[in-house]
Design an enzyme around this catalytic site. Sequence first.
Site, PDB file in Angstrom:
ATOM      1  N   GLY A  71      32.710  63.904  38.703  1.00 45.63           N
ATOM      2  CA  GLY A  71      31.865  63.814  37.427  1.00 45.63           C
ATOM      3  C   GLY A  71      32.776  64.755  36.297  1.00 45.63           C
ATOM      4  N   THR A  72      33.220  65.914  36.674  1.00 45.99           N
ATOM      5  CA  THR A  72      34.109  66.676  35.688  1.00 45.99           C
ATOM      6  C   THR A  72      35.251  65.912  35.083  1.00 45.99           C
ATOM      7  OG1 THR A  72      33.454  68.705  37.066  1.00 45.99           O
ATOM      8  CG2 THR A  72      35.177  69.050  35.450  1.00 45.99           C
ATOM      9  N   SER A 198      29.071  60.628  39.337  1.00 41.89           N
ATOM     10  CA  SER A 198      29.886  61.417  40.303  1.00 41.89           C
ATOM     11  C   SER A 198      29.343  60.984  41.477  1.00 41.89           C
ATOM     12  CB  SER A 198      29.526  62.831  40.177  1.00 41.89           C
ATOM     13  OG  SER A 198      29.999  63.603  41.334  1.00 41.89           O
ATOM     14  N   THR A 236      47.442  57.688  42.607  1.00 44.96           N
ATOM     15  CA  THR A 236      46.797  56.857  43.717  1.00 44.96           C
ATOM     16  C   THR A 236      45.345  57.251  44.165  1.00 44.96           C
ATOM     17  OG1 THR A 236      49.277  57.011  44.818  1.00 44.96           O
ATOM     18  CG2 THR A 236      47.304  56.303  46.283  1.00 44.96           C
ATOM     19  N   CYS A 325      24.998  84.018  39.074  1.00 40.85           N
ATOM     20  CA  CYS A 325      24.614  85.058  39.927  1.00 40.85           C
ATOM     21  C   CYS A 325      26.041  85.854  40.352  1.00 40.85           C
ATOM     22  CB  CYS A 325      23.947  84.665  41.061  1.00 40.85           C
ATOM     23  SG  CYS A 325      22.459  83.801  41.045  1.00 40.85           S
TER      24      CYS A 325
HETATM   25  N1  PLP Z   1      27.738  66.587  35.127  1.00 43.09           N
HETATM   26  C1  PLP Z   1      26.440  67.032  35.448  1.00 43.09           C
HETATM   27  C2  PLP Z   1      25.237  66.911  34.958  1.00 43.09           C
HETATM   28  C3  PLP Z   1      26.306  67.600  36.704  1.00 43.09           C
HETATM   29  O1  PLP Z   1      25.456  67.997  37.532  1.00 43.09           O
HETATM   30  C4  PLP Z   1      27.644  67.838  37.483  1.00 43.09           C
HETATM   31  C5  PLP Z   1      27.731  68.378  38.930  1.00 43.09           C
HETATM   32  O2  PLP Z   1      26.849  69.242  39.213  1.00 43.09           O
HETATM   33  C6  PLP Z   1      28.937  67.471  36.826  1.00 43.09           C
HETATM   34  C7  PLP Z   1      28.683  66.839  35.746  1.00 43.09           C
HETATM   35  C8  PLP Z   1      30.337  67.637  37.636  1.00 43.09           C
HETATM   36  O3  PLP Z   1      30.258  66.656  38.766  1.00 43.09           O
HETATM   37  P1  PLP Z   1      31.384  66.809  39.758  1.00 43.09           P
HETATM   38  O4  PLP Z   1      30.856  67.875  40.725  1.00 43.09           O
HETATM   39  O5  PLP Z   1      31.556  65.390  40.327  1.00 43.09           O
HETATM   40  O6  PLP Z   1      32.884  67.216  39.014  1.00 43.09           O
END
Ligand code: PLP
Length: 390
Positions: A71-72, A198, A236, A325
Amino acid sequence: MSVIYLDNNSTTRVAPEVVDAMEPYWREQFGNPSSLHLLGQAARHAIEVAREHVAALIGATPREIIFTSGGTEADNLAILGTLAAHPTKRRVVTTAVEHPAVHSLCERLATQGYRVTFVGVDQIGRLNLDEFAASLTDDTAIASVMYANNETGVLFPIQDIATICNARGIPLHVDAVQAAGKLPMDVKSLGAKLLSLSAHKIHAPKGAGALFVGRGARLRSRQVGGHQERDIRPGTENVAAIVGFGEAARLAKQRLASDGMASVAMMRDRLERGLCDRVAFAYVLGDQSHRTPNTTSIGFEALEAEAILVALSERGVCASSGSACSSGSLEPSHVLKAMGVPQPLAHGAIRFSLSVETTDEEIDDALRIVPEVVHRLASLTAKRDYAARP
Ligand code: PLP
């Protein structure tokens, strides 16, 4: 001690069917999908099948799915790739409650000469749509708005937001990492141009994700290399993880078509109500009428989230907090701050996130353990405060 896992917004257990689907791609089917020989072509075929399943989960066509490492990376590719494709436009519009994959990136962009608008939310996490619309300017390259909040589960009205953006000709990116697989989703009727997913949030492994790139979206790749993923994401492919992602997407779509996560929502509601009934100083944070079915964020007034999490963990309950934290100073998260949650509640905010694997017995156990833990901590806090009085 049995583990009660209520931290599925952090990550999920890989489903057994997903492990089985991936296994051959670590063993005998180890080919590089770009190779022309039979092992390469078997891997290529597996990726294309996974692409079909991921596309089907969100109502996209397979060609619109670009696999990433998670996701990032999908969020970064969407925003940085769009900015690179629109070099004369220097504004990004986003919200104050995005995941760090968008929020921290936008903060960095603000230090690099971009104009960034963080649109605010109200006390229950709802976006101010008028403020959002007013913040879109002619120099806006992209708007980035999450579908479901990772801390509270609160949903933003993406269709309305996309209508506003499309009327201004501004591409909308949606971080749907916490929404996919939990809600039926159709990117075509949503109207977003870009959407992040993700794998590890839907019972597939870490290390895979995807960016939906809809027709008309202009995007420049961030990496330079081979021609994988239509040149948008060279490198890849992580074949086994992508195969697992595809299988998890197939299972999630099947589940959504059967009970639509209703059983998960029932367990979440029972946990939430039960905790508020048993603990006089527990309050639900966020809009309860527009939420993902699996998430509840509960503020335990005057307690510290870190202490609660450690004590819960000692009893086998895994949950999470909205506080940073690690710094030692318990700063409430930017999400709870943006909502204006009062400090004594924000400091004691715990997120419980369920999944299709959560059982009624686990909820029964959590309803016994969590009140015991927070009542014990509250009595210790009261004693400490009493002893500290002059
Ligand atoms: N966006 C949201 C809303 C998320 O909750 C997360 C992960 O917690 C991410 C992006 C990032 O995804 P990844 O952990 O696959 O990089």
